[in-house]
Write an enzyme that holds these catalytic residues in place. Structure first.
Site, short mmCIF file in Angstrom:
data_model
loop_
_atom_site.label_atom_id
_atom_site.label_comp_id
_atom_site.label_asym_id
_atom_site.label_seq_id
_atom_site.Cartn_x
_atom_site.Cartn_y
_atom_site.Cartn_z
N ARG A 170 39.43 30.10 34.95
CA ARG A 170 39.73 31.00 36.07
C ARG A 170 41.21 31.34 36.06
O ARG A 170 42.05 30.47 35.84
CB ARG A 170 39.39 30.33 37.42
CG ARG A 170 37.92 30.37 37.79
CD ARG A 170 37.51 31.77 38.24
NE ARG A 170 36.09 31.92 38.52
CZ ARG A 170 35.18 32.31 37.64
NH1 ARG A 170 35.53 32.58 36.40
NH2 ARG A 170 33.91 32.46 38.00
N GLU B 285 42.35 40.86 37.87
CA GLU B 285 41.56 41.41 36.75
C GLU B 285 41.10 42.83 37.07
O GLU B 285 40.48 43.04 38.11
CB GLU B 285 40.35 40.50 36.49
CG GLU B 285 40.77 39.14 35.94
CD GLU B 285 39.61 38.21 35.58
OE1 GLU B 285 38.44 38.60 35.77
OE2 GLU B 285 39.88 37.10 35.11
N HIS C 199 37.81 38.83 30.07
CA HIS C 199 36.88 37.94 30.77
C HIS C 199 35.48 37.99 30.13
O HIS C 199 34.52 38.44 30.72
CB HIS C 199 36.79 38.29 32.27
CG HIS C 199 36.28 37.15 33.11
ND1 HIS C 199 36.69 36.95 34.40
CD2 HIS C 199 35.41 36.13 32.83
CE1 HIS C 199 36.08 35.87 34.88
NE2 HIS C 199 35.30 35.36 33.94
#
Length: 523
Positions: free
Chosen positions: A230, A259, A277
């Site tokens: 994370r 993000e 990601h």
């Protein structure tokens, strides 16, 4: 029942939900306003990591019962707001573990050999053999911070490369981690010993900035860092400073605090390799997560059971046939105690008696709290939000257990609920699958009274039998029936009585002169 899928998921997710009898609305890429509009009449919502399930979204969702996260981390869901509203939050913690672990291993290899940078230079027409001098992983020390499913998969895979694996986890014991080859050490001993660090923790206040200026300073010069967990576990500012000074030799990042990241300094640093990601972005993980969350929601909707629950663990026990009647009993006892004691605040002691109830405190405590709060002006109280709402109402529910229960309940068990500092106490058990009242304020029912449907509970002088006659008169006038009647032993010249009614009575006025106190409950 209608379920909204707000992100792109494997088609098997929709198919399983529909086969389970649920209506499915697939709308990936909704704006916040569109989500607020669509969620109003949905019973379920399935998300990945992009949809932000905020308190505002939960408030707009009038019928919502469950939020399903197809994946592990639930930091895009306001779990506390969901709990307060009685909405269940589920995830699929195992679905993408292997994909995330494999990506992490790939990142470690890429850092050791600078594979992405070398590939990019080839595409530019260069042949830089000297520039991309790497290192062997054999004999190097890898620190794995967080030894859950993903952390242990990474450790065992990297051991195959000859890496020594050390690690830290506040929950997993050193004995358990030793079984998969990880020596656990305090963090202070880890920093100076490792060549590579990989983090596999959830993002919590305690893990935010786990790697920071101070911890980088304690590391070996040139340490390599991987974060596929994370954004925020590694302090991005501190990482950039460590890269610029050479204290950190390279970093591989799949996740970012924001993000996509607006600040590109880290992404553009020559010693950083990054991905958008992709931890769970494999066909297998997406299929697994979509399938698992759909099956969990269908099981919940059809009453088969609950798995993957993030909040309201007590509710998962409520689906087991053997615990259901005990939860109903605890809820009923809470309601009776609250009514007899005429208060919702204070300390309530739940005592479970008998070996069968040894582990029952975890789910009976919220059930008692739900029963006590049920009569108030509160919004709907469920096993998901009962503990939180009880705390806010000034009600403290604690639990104790004794293996010995008095006869005749020694084989099944007894639940005793007391309002501390008062004489008020109720005791009950389960007969077959029916919750029954065994005792109230020291008065025992020889024939335990069922606690279900509309009941009238009253206290009157033992010598005065007019109350029962008055009650049957009231019932016949209202066209109702007396379904059962149980009276207790005499305490201080008075008896408690419990009467089962076919329907609640609208007026107890005529009964009042015959009794000390009386109240109707719908259990």
């Amino acid at each position: 029942q209608k379920v909204l899928i707000s992100e792109s998921l494997d088609p098997c997710c929709r198919e399983i939900l529909q086969a389970g009898g649920l209506r499915v609305l697939e709308k990936p890429g909704l704006s916040k306003e569109e989500l607020l509009r669509e969620i109003r009449d949905c019973d379920g919502l399935i998300v990945r990591s992009a949809t932000k399930v905020t308190a505002e979204v939960l408030e707009a969702a009038e019928r919502l019962q469950v939020v399903g996260r197809a994946g592990t981390g639930v930091d895009n869901v306001d779990v506390e707001a969901a709990t307060r509203k009685g909405v269940l939050v589920m995830n699929t913690p195992t679905g993408n573990s292997l994909s995330a672990a494999e990506l992490t291993c790939g990142m470690i290899l890429c850092l050791a050999r600078q594979i992405p940078q070398a590939a990019a230079s080839m595409k530019e027409g260069k042949w830089d053999r000297k520039k991309y001098m790497g290192m062997e992983l054999n004999g190097k020390t890898l620190a794995v911070l967080g030894l859950g499913r993903i952390g242990r998969e990474v450790a065992t895979r990297m051991q195959a490369f000859g890496m020594k694996t050390i690690g830290y986890d506040p929950i997993i014991t050193p004995e358990v981690s030793a079984t998969f080859g990880v020596e656990q050490l305090p963090l202070e001993q880890i920093w100076p010993r490792c060549d590579f660090i990989t983090v596999h923790t959830p993002l919590l206040p305690s893990t935010t900035g786990l790697l920071n200026d101070s911890t980088f300073a304690k590391c070996r010069r040139g340490v390599q860092v991987v974060n596929c967990a994370r954004g925020g576990i590694v302090d991005e500012g501190a990482l950039l400073r460590a890269l610029q000074s050479g204290q950190c030799g390279g970093a591989a990042l799949d996740v970012f605090t924001q993000e996509p990241p607006k600040d590109r300094d880290l992404v553009n640093h020559p010693n950083v390799i990054s991905c958008p990601h992709l931890g769970a972005s494999t066909r297998e993980a997406q299929s697994r997560c979509g399938k698992e969350i759909a099956m969990q929601i269908v099981d919940m909707a059809t009453g088969k059971g609950l798995t993957g629950v993030v909040n309201g663990q007590a509710l998962s026990k409520a689906f087991a046939p053997q615990t259901k009647p005990w939860i109903t009993l605890a809820r009923a006892l809470g309601t009776v105690l609250c009514t007899v004691g005429k208060q919702v605040q204070g300390s309530v002691q739940v005592c479970t008696l008998g070996t069968p109830l040894k582990e029952a405190g975890s789910y009976l405590t919220p059930a008692v709290a739900a029963g006590m709060l049920a009569g108030g002006t509160q919004k709907e109280v469920t096993l998901v939000n009962a503990t939180l709402l009880a705390q806010e109402a000034g009600l403290k529910v604690t639990t104790t257990h004794s293996d010995v229960a008095p006869e005749p309940d020694s084989s099944t068990g007894l639940v005793q609920v007391s309002l501390q500092g008062t004489p008020h106490q109720v005791t009950g058990t389960v007969q077959g699958s029916t919750p029954v009242l065994r005792q109230i304020n020291g008065a025992t029912f020889k024939q335990p009274a069922p606690l279900s449907g509309p009941v009238l509970i009253y206290r009157a002088k033992a010598s005065d039998t007019s109350a029962l006659a008055t009650l049957t008169g009231l019932l016949s006038k209202a066209g109702g029936q007396l379904l059962f009647y149980h009276s207790s032993s005499t305490v201080a010249g008075e008896q408690w009585s419990v009467a089962g009614l076919s329907a609640p009575l609208s007026n107890l006025g005529e009964l009042k002169p015959c009794v000390t106190e009386a109240f109707q409950l719908h259990l």
